[in-house]
Motif scaffolding. Structure first.
Motif, PDB file in Angstrom:
ATOM      1  N   MET A   1       0.845  -1.179   0.000  1.00 13.03           N
ATOM      2  CA  MET A   1       0.000   0.000   0.000  1.00 13.03           C
ATOM      3  C   MET A   1       0.892   1.245   0.000  1.00 13.03           C
ATOM      4  SD  MET A   1      -3.194   0.960   2.376  1.00 13.03           S
ATOM      5  CE  MET A   1      -2.509   1.305   3.962  1.00 13.03           C
ATOM      6  N   LYS A   2       1.179   1.737  -1.180  1.00 14.69           N
ATOM      7  CA  LYS A   2       2.036   2.908  -1.323  1.00 14.69           C
ATOM      8  C   LYS A   2       1.165   4.135  -1.563  1.00 14.69           C
ATOM      9  CE  LYS A   2       5.853   0.168  -2.754  1.00 14.69           C
ATOM     10  NZ  LYS A   2       7.202   0.286  -3.182  1.00 14.69           N
ATOM     11  N   PHE A   3       1.293   5.108  -0.673  1.00 14.22           N
ATOM     12  CA  PHE A   3       0.400   6.262  -0.746  1.00 14.22           C
ATOM     13  C   PHE A   3       1.116   7.601  -0.665  1.00 14.22           C
ATOM     14  CE2 PHE A   3       0.772   5.008   3.663  1.00 14.22           C
ATOM     15  CZ  PHE A   3       1.011   6.209   4.303  1.00 14.22           C
ATOM     16  N   VAL A   4       2.423   7.609  -0.472  1.00 18.20           N
ATOM     17  CA  VAL A   4       3.147   8.879  -0.397  1.00 18.20           C
ATOM     18  C   VAL A   4       3.426   9.344  -1.833  1.00 18.20           C
ATOM     19  CG1 VAL A   4       5.219  10.074   0.383  1.00 18.20           C
ATOM     20  CG2 VAL A   4       4.195   8.293   1.822  1.00 18.20           C
ATOM     21  N   THR A   5       2.720  10.365  -2.236  1.00 18.87           N
ATOM     22  CA  THR A   5       2.877  10.907  -3.590  1.00 18.87           C
ATOM     23  C   THR A   5       4.004  11.940  -3.615  1.00 18.87           C
ATOM     24  OG1 THR A   5       1.325  12.706  -3.183  1.00 18.87           O
ATOM     25  CG2 THR A   5       0.404  10.615  -4.035  1.00 18.87           C
ATOM     26  N   LYS A   6       4.363  12.321  -4.805  1.00 21.26           N
ATOM     27  CA  LYS A   6       5.378  13.362  -4.992  1.00 21.26           C
ATOM     28  C   LYS A   6       4.944  14.650  -4.290  1.00 21.26           C
ATOM     29  CE  LYS A   6       7.805  15.459  -8.945  1.00 21.26           C
ATOM     30  NZ  LYS A   6       7.872  15.460 -10.416  1.00 21.26           N
ATOM     31  N   ARG A   7       3.667  14.960  -4.384  1.00 28.31           N
ATOM     32  CA  ARG A   7       3.117  16.172  -3.761  1.00 28.31           C
ATOM     33  C   ARG A   7       3.208  16.108  -2.239  1.00 28.31           C
ATOM     34  NH1 ARG A   7       0.322  20.297  -5.578  1.00 28.31           N
ATOM     35  NH2 ARG A   7      -1.173  21.379  -4.268  1.00 28.31           N
ATOM     36  N   ILE A   8       2.797  14.981  -1.655  1.00 29.22           N
ATOM     37  CA  ILE A   8       2.881  14.806  -0.198  1.00 29.22           C
ATOM     38  C   ILE A   8       4.335  14.901   0.249  1.00 29.22           C
ATOM     39  CG2 ILE A   8       2.615  13.128   1.679  1.00 29.22           C
ATOM     40  CD1 ILE A   8       0.074  12.136   0.199  1.00 29.22           C
ATOM     41  N   HIS A   9       5.213  14.214  -0.480  1.00 34.72           N
ATOM     42  CA  HIS A   9       6.632  14.226  -0.140  1.00 34.72           C
ATOM     43  C   HIS A   9       7.181  15.655  -0.149  1.00 34.72           C
ATOM     44  CE1 HIS A   9      10.593  11.937  -0.180  1.00 34.72           C
ATOM     45  NE2 HIS A   9      10.955  13.206  -0.217  1.00 34.72           N
ATOM     46  N   ALA A  10       6.799  16.429  -1.149  1.00 31.88           N
ATOM     47  CA  ALA A  10       7.275  17.814  -1.256  1.00 31.88           C
ATOM     48  C   ALA A  10       6.855  18.621  -0.031  1.00 31.88           C
ATOM     49  CB  ALA A  10       6.733  18.457  -2.529  1.00 31.88           C
ATOM     50  N   PHE A  11       5.640  18.422   0.446  1.00 28.83           N
ATOM     51  CA  PHE A  11       5.169  19.152   1.623  1.00 28.83           C
ATOM     52  C   PHE A  11       5.880  18.717   2.902  1.00 28.83           C
ATOM     53  CE2 PHE A  11       1.325  20.193  -0.937  1.00 28.83           C
ATOM     54  CZ  PHE A  11       1.373  21.568  -0.777  1.00 28.83           C
ATOM     55  N   LEU A  12       6.410  17.516   2.932  1.00 33.84           N
ATOM     56  CA  LEU A  12       7.148  17.029   4.100  1.00 33.84           C
ATOM     57  C   LEU A  12       8.587  17.543   4.128  1.00 33.84           C
ATOM     58  CD1 LEU A  12       6.038  13.278   4.122  1.00 33.84           C
ATOM     59  CD2 LEU A  12       5.299  15.072   5.699  1.00 33.84           C
ATOM     60  N   ASP A  13       9.155  17.784   2.972  1.00 34.62           N
ATOM     61  CA  ASP A  13      10.585  18.091   2.873  1.00 34.62           C
ATOM     62  C   ASP A  13      11.031  19.322   3.662  1.00 34.62           C
ATOM     63  OD1 ASP A  13      11.491  15.922   1.445  1.00 34.62           O
ATOM     64  OD2 ASP A  13      11.239  16.877  -0.508  1.00 34.62           O
ATOM     65  N   TYR A  14      10.352  20.436   3.514  1.00 37.22           N
ATOM     66  CA  TYR A  14      10.796  21.659   4.189  1.00 37.22           C
ATOM     67  C   TYR A  14      10.701  21.545   5.710  1.00 37.22           C
ATOM     68  CZ  TYR A  14      11.256  24.048  -0.304  1.00 37.22           C
ATOM     69  OH  TYR A  14      11.650  24.416  -1.570  1.00 37.22           O
ATOM     70  N   PRO A  15       9.583  21.077   6.270  1.00 37.55           N
ATOM     71  CA  PRO A  15       9.535  20.938   7.734  1.00 37.55           C
ATOM     72  C   PRO A  15      10.570  19.953   8.274  1.00 37.55           C
ATOM     73  CG  PRO A  15       7.327  20.710   6.806  1.00 37.55           C
ATOM     74  CD  PRO A  15       8.279  20.796   5.654  1.00 37.55           C
ATOM     75  N   VAL A  16      10.832  18.886   7.535  1.00 39.19           N
ATOM     76  CA  VAL A  16      11.845  17.923   7.968  1.00 39.19           C
ATOM     77  C   VAL A  16      13.220  18.584   7.978  1.00 39.19           C
ATOM     78  CG1 VAL A  16      13.064  15.807   7.325  1.00 39.19           C
ATOM     79  CG2 VAL A  16      10.565  15.850   7.358  1.00 39.19           C
TER      80      VAL A  16
END
Length: 117
Positions: A1-16
Motif C-alpha cells: 500500500m504505497k500512498f506517499v505521492t510526490k506532492r505529499i513528499h514535497a510538503f514534508l521536505d521543508y519541515p523535515v
C-alpha cells in the motif's frame, strides 16, 4: 500500500529540513559525541537545498530530478541508521538517528510510483 505521492513528499521536505536543523539544539544532542548535533544540522541544511533544487511543485529551481531526490533520501536514511554504530552515539543521540533513519526509510518505501504520461 504505497500512498506517499510526490506532492505529499514535497510538503514534508521543508519541515523535515527545519527539524533537522533545530531539534538537535532542543533535544540537547551531542552528549555522547558532538558530531551528533553537527551532522543533523548539516544534513538539514543539505536537505533544504536539495528540496529547493528538486523538480517538484515546491522546488524553486527544479534542476534535480525527483528520482535522484528519492535516492538521496534513501542514502541519508541508511547513513542515519549506521552512524550511531560508527561513531559510538549513545542514548538520545543514537535514538534520534535511528528514529529519523527509520522514518525516512518508511516514507521512501511508501512512495507511490508516478504514472507515465
Amino acid at each position: 500500500m504505497k500512498f506517499v505521492t510526490k506532492r505529499i513528499h514535497a510538503f514534508l521536505d521543508y519541515p523535515v529540513a527545519v527539524a533537522l536543523m533545530t531539534l538537535p539544539f532542543l533535544l540537547g544532542l551531542g552528549d555522547s559525541n558532538p558530531l551528533a548535533l553537527q551532522l543533523s544540522v548539516a544534513t538539514g541544511i543539505a536537505a533544504f537545498v536539495l528540496t529547493l533544487l528538486t523538480d517538484h511543485h515546491l522546488g524553486a529551481l527544479r534542476v534535480i530530478p525527483y528520482k535522484i531526490h528519492l535516492l538521496v533520501d534513501l542514502l541519508v536514511a541508511v547513513v542515519f541508521i549506521i552512524v550511531p554504530f560508527a561513531f559510538a552515539f549513545q542514548g538520545i543521540d543514537a535514538y534520534y538517528y535511528w528514529l529519523n533513519g527509520a522514518a525516512v526509510l518508511t516514507v521512501v518505501s511508501l512512495h507511490k510510483p508516478e504514472l507515465a504520461v
